[in-house]
Structures are given as structure tokens and as C-alpha cells.
Design a protein around this motif. Structure first.
Motif, short mmCIF file in Angstrom:
data_model
loop_
_atom_site.label_atom_id
_atom_site.label_comp_id
_atom_site.label_asym_id
_atom_site.label_seq_id
_atom_site.Cartn_x
_atom_site.Cartn_y
_atom_site.Cartn_z
N SER A 27 10.34 9.73 56.65
CA SER A 27 9.30 10.68 56.23
C SER A 27 8.05 10.63 57.11
O SER A 27 7.29 11.59 57.19
CB SER A 27 8.91 10.43 54.77
N THR A 28 7.83 9.49 57.80
CA THR A 28 6.64 9.37 58.64
C THR A 28 6.96 9.73 60.11
O THR A 28 6.07 9.69 60.95
CB THR A 28 6.08 7.94 58.58
N GLU A 29 8.22 10.04 60.40
CA GLU A 29 8.63 10.37 61.76
C GLU A 29 9.29 11.74 61.76
O GLU A 29 10.50 11.85 61.62
CB GLU A 29 9.59 9.31 62.30
N THR A 30 8.49 12.76 61.93
CA THR A 30 9.01 14.13 61.83
C THR A 30 10.04 14.44 62.91
O THR A 30 10.97 15.21 62.68
CB THR A 30 7.87 15.15 61.92
N SER A 31 9.91 13.81 64.09
CA SER A 31 10.87 14.08 65.18
C SER A 31 12.27 13.63 64.78
O SER A 31 13.26 14.32 65.05
CB SER A 31 10.43 13.39 66.47
N ARG A 32 12.36 12.48 64.12
CA ARG A 32 13.67 11.98 63.69
C ARG A 32 14.22 12.83 62.55
O ARG A 32 15.44 13.05 62.45
CB ARG A 32 13.56 10.52 63.27
N GLN A 33 13.34 13.32 61.68
CA GLN A 33 13.79 14.22 60.61
C GLN A 33 14.36 15.50 61.20
O GLN A 33 15.39 16.02 60.72
CB GLN A 33 12.64 14.53 59.66
N MET A 34 13.71 16.02 62.23
CA MET A 34 14.19 17.26 62.85
C MET A 34 15.55 17.06 63.51
O MET A 34 16.43 17.93 63.42
CB MET A 34 13.15 17.76 63.86
N ILE A 35 15.74 15.90 64.14
CA ILE A 35 17.05 15.60 64.75
C ILE A 35 18.11 15.50 63.66
O ILE A 35 19.23 16.01 63.81
CB ILE A 35 16.97 14.30 65.57
N THR A 36 17.76 14.85 62.55
CA THR A 36 18.70 14.71 61.44
C THR A 36 19.17 16.08 60.94
O THR A 36 20.36 16.30 60.70
CB THR A 36 18.05 13.94 60.28
N LEU A 37 18.24 17.00 60.80
CA LEU A 37 18.58 18.34 60.34
C LEU A 37 19.54 19.03 61.30
O LEU A 37 20.48 19.73 60.87
CB LEU A 37 17.31 19.18 60.18
N GLU A 38 19.34 18.81 62.58
CA GLU A 38 20.18 19.48 63.58
C GLU A 38 21.60 18.92 63.57
O GLU A 38 22.57 19.68 63.69
CB GLU A 38 19.55 19.37 64.96
#
Length: 403
Positions: free
Chosen positions: A84-95
Motif C-alpha cells: 500500500s505504500t509502494e504505488t509502483s509495485r501495486q501498479m505492476i501487480t495490477l498489470e
């Protein structure tokens, strides 16, 4: 975990994640082991933005290891929440979740029902992370819901889950509004067609459905949609009912509906001008009163304690007649052909007739007013006979002490 950490900012963690992925593929004989090598003894340089590699690997795994879909997606959601504190990793997860979403359809028809229940749990988890409206909210809409939109077999399950979540969250909640936004992304004929009131008797569910209809009514390229009559039918049955929030939503649904008709490229110029007059009438203050709206400041996005509680239970049947005639004018001007106008009229007539001859104290009077507006030409003898039967039965049931 392997795919998630390959997107880490830490180069050592990226390399370890790559080696973990390699070991898993070899141990479990995944179909992509030939695409990876053991990098423990070499100085492999993995850039932190290796999104293409991550997504490509995920796609190959989704195709070759379909049976892992439910477990994989659940782990993705867990990893998403922990990042939740690392938006870049969240975006990769979504992809890298996207290829696996397409596999969900394979688990919806299991004989024991357990897999179908797990699919529903996954959908519910996706709804939950959407409703939280995190910093990657737009990416959730783009990757998750834009993908699910194209999977027709999941539409029923998705719609039921969205409605249930919205009802549980409350119609005035930010979570319910986020779900209404989600319907904009999923806007398609298959989804619009499921937005009916027939199966949903709870008022809270009706309110959520009205909000859904409002959000997806703003834009459509297909004026020959088969759901015009259904939209008119729903509007005429719920107009000027409930709190200001819902009454405004129905009014602005009508505005959006006519706006879509006016802006359609297939409308003849003379009819477009007439439709603009109808649109102006609907937005005029004296016509807003017919929609049960007396607060000039209130609209479909005005959420206050007052607009959520000032319920109106009954409407003037005279106002209903005004609204129905406005809707009739709009569709007559907007119909691309006479046949289309006749089809819409016949379908609406069929829906109203079906409602009129069923005992329903809340909606039956409305149905007869609508029926009277629609049946302006030749009236079938059987229809007239059935109308007299209903009136006779109601008079027999009437008591002066219990009006």
C-alpha cells in the motif's frame, strides 16, 4: 511473490525474486522453465522497471498453468494490499493480474460449486480494493474492470456482487459511488441490459440500480439499443419517489438519456432541434416539480442528511402523465426509423400492460396512467375488458374507512 519482487527498487531483491521464480518453475515443472535460467552464479542485471518481462511471464504462466488461477489471484490481492505504500509495485501487480482474470470463467461452472464460490470471493476482493479508492484507483479501473467487461460469462456474477457490496456499504457511501464509477468502465450493452428492477424488490437495491443506470447513461454510440423501452419503463415507475438524492438521480437519468438522443449522429436536423426543446423542458424549473424536485440547489451528487431522508412516497398521477408524454415525444423524435419507434412503443406497452394487470398497490396505479398515455390509437377489446375487471375488483375491495 516472485513476480511482485522483480519490480522492487532493491536490485538484490529483484535478483533473488528471479531465482525464486526459476526454482518454482523447475520444481513444479511449469511450462515456462525454459525461459529462465539459474542466475545464482552469474551477475544478472535486472532493471527495476522490467514490466514487459513480468507481464509476459505472467501471461505464459496463465496460459500453461490455468489450474493455479484462483490461488494466484488471491496471492496477488494479498501482495497488492501489503504494498500500500509502494504505488509502483501495486501498479505492476495490477498489470500481471490481467492475464489470469480471463481464466476465471473456467471455474464458474464447476460441479461441486466450490470453485464458483471462490470466484465470487475473488470478485468481492477486487471490489473491496476498488472501493478503497487508493492512489492507483484509475489503474484498478483500467486493468481490472476493463478486462472483466469483456468476459460475458462473468457479467451476472459481477453485477450481483457489485449490487450486494453497494447495498451493504449504504447508498450514500463513498464506496457505493466508487462502484457506480466502476459501471462506467464496464459500460456495454450486456451490462446495461442487466440493470432491471424485476429481480430486486429491496428499495436500497433499487436505489443502487438507479445510480448505476445514471452513471452509464451519459454516453452511448448506439441509439438503436434494444433497451430504450426498458429505460423508459423503469423511469416511469420510480420517478418522483424516495429521497431527493434518488429523485434527482432519476431526473438526471432522464436528462442524460435525452442528451444521448440529441447528440446521436443519426438524428435528423429537424428532429434534433425538437429534442433540444424537450431537453430544455425537462431541465426547466416548472418541469422539475413534476419530478418531485423543489430544492434548486440539489442534484444527483448532493449527498446530505436532508437529501437522503426527505422521502416522498406518492406522486401526483398528473405529473406522471406529463413526464410520460415528454418521454414519448423524445423517443418519437429520436427514433431513426418509424419501425424503430413502433418497436420501442410496442415493447414499452408490453412491459406496462404486464405491470398493470398484476396486483401491486404501489405501482399498479402508475401503470394504468402510463398505459393510458401509450394507448392513444386503437385499443384492443380484450385490453379494455381486462381494465374494467381490475377496476371492478378494486371498487369491490374499497372501504371508506380504509382509503
Amino acid at each position: 511473490m516472485g513476480l511482485l519482487n522483480i519490480g522492487s527498487d532493491n536490485p538484490t531483491l529483484r535478483l533473488n525474486a528471479y531465482n525464486l521464480l526459476y526454482s518454482l518453475c523447475v520444481s513444479f515443472r511449469f511450462g515456462i522453465s525454459h525461459q529462465l535460467i539459474n542466475a545464482r552464479a552469474i551477475d544478472l542485471c535486472i532493471p527495476h522497471n522490467s514490466v514487459n518481462f513480468i507481464v509476459s511471464t505472467s501471461e505464459h504462466l496463465a496460459n500453461s498453468e490455468t489450474h493455479l488461477t484462483l490461488e494466484f489471484l488471491n496471492e496477488c490481492i494479498v501482495g497488492f494490499n501489503r504494498s500500500s505504500t509502494e504505488t509502483s509495485r501495486q501498479m505492476i501487480t495490477l498489470e500481471y493480474m490481467v492475464p489470469w482474470l480471463k481464466n476465471l470463467v473456467f471455474f464458474t461452472y464447476s460441479l461441486n460449486g466450490k470453485d464458483a464460490s471462490k470466484v465470487k470471493d475473488v470478485i468481492r476482493s477486487l471490489i473491496t480494493i476498488t472501493a478503497e479508492k487508493s492512489e492507483v484507483y484509475e489503474h484498478i479501473q483500467k486493468n481490472i474492470w476493463n478486462t472483466l467487461k469483456d468476459i460475458d460469462e462473468l457479467h451476472n456474477l459481477v453485477i450481483d456482487s457489485l449490487i450486494q457490496f453497494s447495498v451493504e456499504s449504504g447508498i450514500r457511501s463513498s464506496q457505493a459511488e466508487a462502484i457506480a464509477d466502476t459501471l462506467v468502465i464496464m459500460n456495454c450493452n450486456a451490462i446495461r441490459g442487466k440493470q432491471t428492477l424485476i429481480k430486486h424488490q429491496s428499495w436500497h437495491e433499487i436505489g443502487c440500480l438507479v445510480r448505476f443506470m445514471l452513471t452509464i447513461s451519459f454516453y452511448t454510440e448506439d441509439i438503436e439499443t434494444p433497451y430504450v423501452a426498458e429505460i423508459l419503463h423503469i423511469i416511469s415507475l420510480v420517478v418522483s419517489t424516495g429521497p431527493t438524492f434518488i429523485r434527482s438521480s432519476v431526473h438526471e437519468l432522464v436528462v442524460n438519456f435525452i442528451h444521448a438522443l440529441v447528440t446521436n449522429k443519426n438524428i435528423r436536423p429537424e428532429n434534433r432541434k425538437k429534442l433540444k426543446y424537450v431537453l430544455n423542458d425537462v431541465c426547466d424549473g416548472k418541469y422539475r416539480v413534476h419530478f418531485g424536485l423543489s430544492k434548486s440547489y440539489a442534484n444527483a451528487f448532493t449527498i446530505t442528511e436532508e437529501t437522503m431522508t426527505d422521502n416522498v412516497e406518492n406522486m401526483s398521477l398528473g405529473s406522471l402523465e406529463v413526464i410520460v408524454r415528454l418521454l414519448l415525444d423524445a423517443t418519437n423524435y429520436a427514433a431513426p426509423t418509424i419501425d424503430a419507434a413502433n418497436t420501442w412503443h410496442a415493447r414499452w406497452m408490453s412491459l406496462v400492460t404486464n405491470m398493470a394487470f398484476r396486483f401491486n398497490p404501489a405501482l399498479q396505479p402508475r401503470a394504468f396512467v402510463i398505459l393510458g398515455c401509450l394507448a392513444q390509437d386503437e385499443i384492443d377489446d380484450d385490453l379494455l375488458f381486462q381494465t374494467f375487471i381490475v377496476l371492478r375488483n378494486e371498487l369491490a375491495r374499497f372501504k371508506e374507512t380504509d382509503p
